[in-house]
Design a protein around this motif. Structure first.
Motif, PDB file in Angstrom:
ATOM      1  N   ALA A 145     -50.190 -52.211  70.544  1.00  0.00           N
ATOM      2  CA  ALA A 145     -50.961 -53.091  71.292  1.00  0.00           C
ATOM      3  C   ALA A 145     -50.260 -53.584  72.476  1.00  0.00           C
ATOM      4  CB  ALA A 145     -51.513 -53.987  70.305  1.00  0.00           C
ATOM      5  N   GLU A 146     -49.038 -53.841  72.386  1.00  0.00           N
ATOM      6  CA  GLU A 146     -48.337 -54.198  73.742  1.00  0.00           C
ATOM      7  C   GLU A 146     -48.240 -53.480  74.647  1.00  0.00           C
ATOM      8  OE1 GLU A 146     -43.905 -55.615  72.604  1.00  0.00           O
ATOM      9  OE2 GLU A 146     -45.151 -57.672  71.865  1.00  0.00           O
ATOM     10  N   TYR A 147     -48.341 -52.186  74.559  1.00  0.00           N
ATOM     11  CA  TYR A 147     -48.374 -51.069  75.564  1.00  0.00           C
ATOM     12  C   TYR A 147     -49.788 -50.845  76.048  1.00  0.00           C
ATOM     13  CZ  TYR A 147     -43.354 -50.289  74.990  1.00  0.00           C
ATOM     14  OH  TYR A 147     -41.984 -50.350  74.971  1.00  0.00           O
ATOM     15  N   GLY A 148     -50.733 -51.480  75.439  1.00  0.00           N
ATOM     16  CA  GLY A 148     -52.126 -51.472  75.875  1.00  0.00           C
ATOM     17  C   GLY A 148     -52.789 -50.288  75.335  1.00  0.00           C
ATOM     18  N   VAL A 149     -52.356 -50.249  74.130  1.00  0.00           N
ATOM     19  CA  VAL A 149     -53.141 -49.081  73.514  1.00  0.00           C
ATOM     20  C   VAL A 149     -54.092 -49.780  72.490  1.00  0.00           C
ATOM     21  CG1 VAL A 149     -53.243 -47.137  71.696  1.00  0.00           C
ATOM     22  CG2 VAL A 149     -51.689 -47.246  73.478  1.00  0.00           C
ATOM     23  N   THR A 150     -55.510 -49.425  72.502  1.00  0.00           N
ATOM     24  CA  THR A 150     -56.057 -50.443  71.633  1.00  0.00           C
ATOM     25  C   THR A 150     -56.628 -49.747  70.178  1.00  0.00           C
ATOM     26  OG1 THR A 150     -58.169 -49.409  72.512  1.00  0.00           O
ATOM     27  CG2 THR A 150     -57.644 -51.625  73.356  1.00  0.00           C
ATOM     28  N   TYR A 151     -57.055 -50.327  69.390  1.00  0.00           N
ATOM     29  CA  TYR A 151     -57.246 -49.901  67.843  1.00  0.00           C
ATOM     30  C   TYR A 151     -58.826 -50.116  67.415  1.00  0.00           C
ATOM     31  CZ  TYR A 151     -56.604 -49.477  62.887  1.00  0.00           C
ATOM     32  OH  TYR A 151     -56.890 -49.137  61.329  1.00  0.00           O
ATOM     33  N   ARG A 152     -59.195 -49.097  66.606  1.00  0.00           N
ATOM     34  CA  ARG A 152     -60.400 -49.435  65.971  1.00  0.00           C
ATOM     35  C   ARG A 152     -60.139 -48.927  64.753  1.00  0.00           C
ATOM     36  NH1 ARG A 152     -65.968 -49.860  68.804  1.00  0.00           N
ATOM     37  NH2 ARG A 152     -64.804 -50.250  70.773  1.00  0.00           N
ATOM     38  N   GLN A 153     -61.188 -49.296  63.666  1.00  0.00           N
ATOM     39  CA  GLN A 153     -61.030 -48.848  62.334  1.00  0.00           C
ATOM     40  C   GLN A 153     -62.559 -48.811  61.786  1.00  0.00           C
ATOM     41  OE1 GLN A 153     -58.116 -50.975  59.934  1.00  0.00           O
ATOM     42  NE2 GLN A 153     -59.597 -51.296  58.389  1.00  0.00           N
ATOM     43  N   VAL A 154     -62.889 -47.750  61.013  1.00  0.00           N
ATOM     44  CA  VAL A 154     -63.986 -47.794  60.244  1.00  0.00           C
ATOM     45  C   VAL A 154     -63.597 -47.661  58.721  1.00  0.00           C
ATOM     46  CG1 VAL A 154     -66.155 -46.256  59.844  1.00  0.00           C
ATOM     47  CG2 VAL A 154     -65.092 -46.388  62.205  1.00  0.00           C
ATOM     48  N   ASP A 155     -63.990 -48.508  58.226  1.00  0.00           N
ATOM     49  CA  ASP A 155     -63.613 -48.741  56.799  1.00  0.00           C
ATOM     50  C   ASP A 155     -64.340 -47.459  55.833  1.00  0.00           C
ATOM     51  OD1 ASP A 155     -61.838 -50.908  56.807  1.00  0.00           O
ATOM     52  OD2 ASP A 155     -63.416 -52.131  56.660  1.00  0.00           O
ATOM     53  N   LEU A 156     -63.908 -47.296  54.731  1.00  0.00           N
ATOM     54  CA  LEU A 156     -64.640 -46.346  53.777  1.00  0.00           C
ATOM     55  C   LEU A 156     -65.837 -46.890  53.246  1.00  0.00           C
ATOM     56  CD1 LEU A 156     -61.239 -44.848  52.196  1.00  0.00           C
ATOM     57  CD2 LEU A 156     -62.682 -43.715  54.024  1.00  0.00           C
ATOM     58  N   LEU A 157     -66.695 -46.260  52.771  1.00  0.00           N
ATOM     59  CA  LEU A 157     -67.817 -46.714  51.944  1.00  0.00           C
ATOM     60  C   LEU A 157     -67.234 -47.165  50.786  1.00  0.00           C
ATOM     61  CD1 LEU A 157     -70.452 -43.921  53.026  1.00  0.00           C
ATOM     62  CD2 LEU A 157     -70.223 -46.489  53.878  1.00  0.00           C
ATOM     63  N   SER A 158     -68.161 -48.122  50.063  1.00  0.00           N
ATOM     64  CA  SER A 158     -67.685 -48.508  48.718  1.00  0.00           C
ATOM     65  C   SER A 158     -67.329 -47.441  47.781  1.00  0.00           C
ATOM     66  CB  SER A 158     -68.747 -49.493  47.934  1.00  0.00           C
ATOM     67  OG  SER A 158     -69.842 -48.906  47.840  1.00  0.00           O
ATOM     68  N   ASP A 159     -67.829 -46.256  47.701  1.00  0.00           N
ATOM     69  CA  ASP A 159     -67.442 -45.249  47.004  1.00  0.00           C
ATOM     70  C   ASP A 159     -66.331 -44.361  47.281  1.00  0.00           C
ATOM     71  OD1 ASP A 159     -68.435 -43.824  48.908  1.00  0.00           O
ATOM     72  OD2 ASP A 159     -69.953 -42.653  47.625  1.00  0.00           O
ATOM     73  N   GLY A 160     -65.564 -44.893  48.413  1.00  0.00           N
ATOM     74  CA  GLY A 160     -64.326 -44.256  49.043  1.00  0.00           C
ATOM     75  C   GLY A 160     -64.480 -43.005  49.900  1.00  0.00           C
ATOM     76  N   THR A 161     -65.930 -42.815  50.160  1.00  0.00           N
ATOM     77  CA  THR A 161     -66.241 -41.665  51.075  1.00  0.00           C
ATOM     78  C   THR A 161     -66.280 -42.127  52.291  1.00  0.00           C
ATOM     79  OG1 THR A 161     -68.388 -41.904  50.817  1.00  0.00           O
ATOM     80  CG2 THR A 161     -67.431 -40.398  49.288  1.00  0.00           C
ATOM     81  N   PHE A 162     -66.447 -41.148  53.391  1.00  0.00           N
ATOM     82  CA  PHE A 162     -66.442 -41.397  54.869  1.00  0.00           C
ATOM     83  C   PHE A 162     -67.694 -42.162  55.587  1.00  0.00           C
ATOM     84  CE2 PHE A 162     -63.686 -37.655  54.604  1.00  0.00           C
ATOM     85  CZ  PHE A 162     -62.459 -38.136  54.421  1.00  0.00           C
ATOM     86  N   ASP A 163     -67.637 -42.985  56.319  1.00  0.00           N
ATOM     87  CA  ASP A 163     -68.920 -43.696  56.887  1.00  0.00           C
ATOM     88  C   ASP A 163     -69.416 -43.075  58.103  1.00  0.00           C
ATOM     89  OD1 ASP A 163     -70.903 -45.169  57.759  1.00  0.00           O
ATOM     90  OD2 ASP A 163     -69.682 -47.127  57.415  1.00  0.00           O
ATOM     91  N   TYR A 164     -69.892 -41.518  57.810  1.00  0.00           N
ATOM     92  CA  TYR A 164     -69.925 -40.839  59.074  1.00  0.00           C
ATOM     93  C   TYR A 164     -70.859 -41.577  60.249  1.00  0.00           C
ATOM     94  CZ  TYR A 164     -67.838 -36.959  56.844  1.00  0.00           C
ATOM     95  OH  TYR A 164     -67.004 -36.234  56.358  1.00  0.00           O
ATOM     96  N   PRO A 165     -71.915 -42.399  59.828  1.00  0.00           N
ATOM     97  CA  PRO A 165     -72.468 -42.881  61.174  1.00  0.00           C
ATOM     98  C   PRO A 165     -71.782 -44.085  61.723  1.00  0.00           C
ATOM     99  CG  PRO A 165     -73.997 -42.877  59.124  1.00  0.00           C
ATOM    100  CD  PRO A 165     -72.679 -42.417  58.814  1.00  0.00           C
ATOM    101  N   ALA A 166     -70.986 -44.483  61.015  1.00  0.00           N
ATOM    102  CA  ALA A 166     -70.187 -45.639  61.796  1.00  0.00           C
ATOM    103  C   ALA A 166     -68.834 -44.732  62.589  1.00  0.00           C
ATOM    104  CB  ALA A 166     -69.587 -46.725  60.604  1.00  0.00           C
TER     105      ALA A 166
END
Ligand SMILES: *Cc1c(COP(=O)(O)O)cnc(C)c1O
Length: 431
Positions: A145-166
């Motif tokens: 972050a100090e070097y200007g790299v931003t971060y984004r996170q998509v949480d897993l669905l409640s069953d632990g699988t990937f949230d493809y649309p998000a």
């Protein structure tokens, strides 16, 4: 036969395991023969994969020589990097004692391949605790972050699988690198199979083909026949005091993947212009090679221990991840004990079974990089090595303990029985 059994039970008894705890463990072990056979077969496959790579790369006695200074033409180091690349089917590898740990290997790979203005995406929820400071999720000196790299996170669905649309919605023109953590780490989510990781990578590349897909492979090596690098990962990163060091590597980390990204890592690790050409191996090569050779077998023992622990604690009514019958994608076993006393007793049992420092009693403390007190049990030959029998528990709800390692199945078994013994002694479980 009967006499032999009595003798083993008697040795356990002198080591502090009651007949009752031993009998309970033996009953569980009897039910696991089929699982253990499968684990043996995976180890056989991976053993052959490693030997074949060593033969193809013409590993020789000269590879074990001590090299100091700049380390130009360090044959052992260069050949070992070829062995890793062959084993994991990648173009290139960086395997060095100068990479101090797993966090360092990941920080190196991220900072080498990201530039100011780029965005990093984790489509699998919160990363491993120590990565929060690397990324700057928790503000920290020297973070991305100090070097200007931003971060984004998509949480897993409640069953632990990937949230493809998000995930699709999160990928944008700035997205440069996607980080996928295979193992659950200190969380109770499931770990991902190599197949699942492959599907996620294919999805991401379908949206943005030039995005770099990096997998944090810590604790995952040799658990399955395939690795993330076999299913499209551009970079795969891990620690040598976990699975691939086989218990012998005294330090180190690795990165394998596409040549251009590994070159970036090398220039970042040493210096622009120098890259892979410097970095003497300082006499650790014999242990790096021999550890890698042993790693499939060592992982086998650790996996059997994890399966055994899951079945013991599941039978006693605790929530375990993975559960007793699920397939395995890493060597970590989470057991939710529900109380700080449970976490402490469990870890003290693991410590009491160690070959080194068995007489010390671990206590929770504020460890750098973690946001709560942590208790760690490790009586290891290599300090902090978690391919050796070890257990960690952050002292915060849901009071889960994370158990891993065991250089041999026999030792892992002893450790788990000792953890159970301590729980019984404290009145936390009744058999
Ligand atoms: C252990 C681990 C790390 C960090 O490795 P260290 O060697 O402890 O710095 C990162 N990610 C995962 C998933 C891990 O298990």
């Amino acid at each position: 036969m009967l006499e032999e059994k009595q003798t083993v039970a008697a040795i356990y008894e002198t080591l502090g395991i009651s007949r009752e705890v031993y009998a309970f463990g033996s009953e569980i072990e009897k039910t696991l023969q089929e699982r253990f056979e499968e684990i043996d077969q995976t180890a056989e496959y991976n053993q052959l994969k490693v030997v074949q790579a060593m033969q193809e790369c013409r590993v020789s006695e000269g590879c074990f020589n001590y090299v100091s200074g700049y380390g130009y033409n360090d044959q052992g180091r260069d050949t070992l990097e070829e062995v890793y690349a062959h084993t994991f089917h990648t173009e290139a590898a960086l395997v060095r004692p100068q990479i101090t740990c797993g966090t360092h290997a990941l920080a190196l790979t991220l900072s080498a391949n990201l530039r100011p203005g780029d965005e990093l995406l984790s489509p699998v929820g919160k990363p491993y605790d120590t990565l929060e400071e690397v990324i700057g999720i928790r503000p920290s000196k020297g973070s991305l972050a100090e070097y200007g790299v931003t971060y984004r996170q998509v949480d897993l669905l409640s069953d632990g699988t990937f949230d493809y649309p998000a995930i699709k919605a999160a990928i944008n023109e700035k997205t440069k690198l996607v980080t996928i953590q295979r193992s659950k780490g200190y969380q109770t989510r499931p770990s991902f199979s190599v197949k699942q990781i492959g599907e996620l990578i294919a999805f991401v590349k379908g949206i943005k083909p030039d995005v770099i897909c990096m997998v944090d492979n810590c604790y995952g090596e040799f658990v399955e026949r395939m690795e993330p690098s076999d299913v499209g990962a551009d970079l795969m990163v891990g620690s040598l005091i976990k699975n691939p060091g086989g218990g012998l590597a005294p330090i180190g980390g690795y990165v394998v993947g596409k040549q251009e990204y590994i070159d970036q890592c090398a220039y970042r690790l040493t210096s622009p212009g120098l890259g892979k050409e410097v970095g003497a191996s300082l006499g650790v090569m014999k242990d790096f090679y021999q550890g890698f050779f042993l790693a499939p077998t060592v992982v086998k023992g650790a996996l059997k221990g994890a399966v055994f622990a899951a079945n013991i604690y599941e039978k006693l009514g605790f929530s375990v991840v993975p559960n007793g019958s699920e397939s395995r994608h890493d060597i970590i076993q989470a057991v939710t004990l529900g109380t700080p006393e449970g976490v402490i007793a469990f870890c003290q049992g693991i410590q009491a079974a160690a070959p080194v420092d068995s007489y010390v009693t671990p206590e929770p403390w504020a460890m750098p990089g973690y946001d709560s007190d942590v208790i760690m049990a490790a009586g290891a030959f290599v300090q902090g090595s978690s391919i050796e029998l070890s257990a960690d528990g952050p002292i915060k709800p849901p009071y889960a303990v994370y158990f891993q390692g065991g250089l041999t199945w026999e030792h892992a078994k002893f450790g788990i029985l000792m953890s159970l013994q301590k729980m019984v002694d404290k009145g936390l479980v009744t058999l």
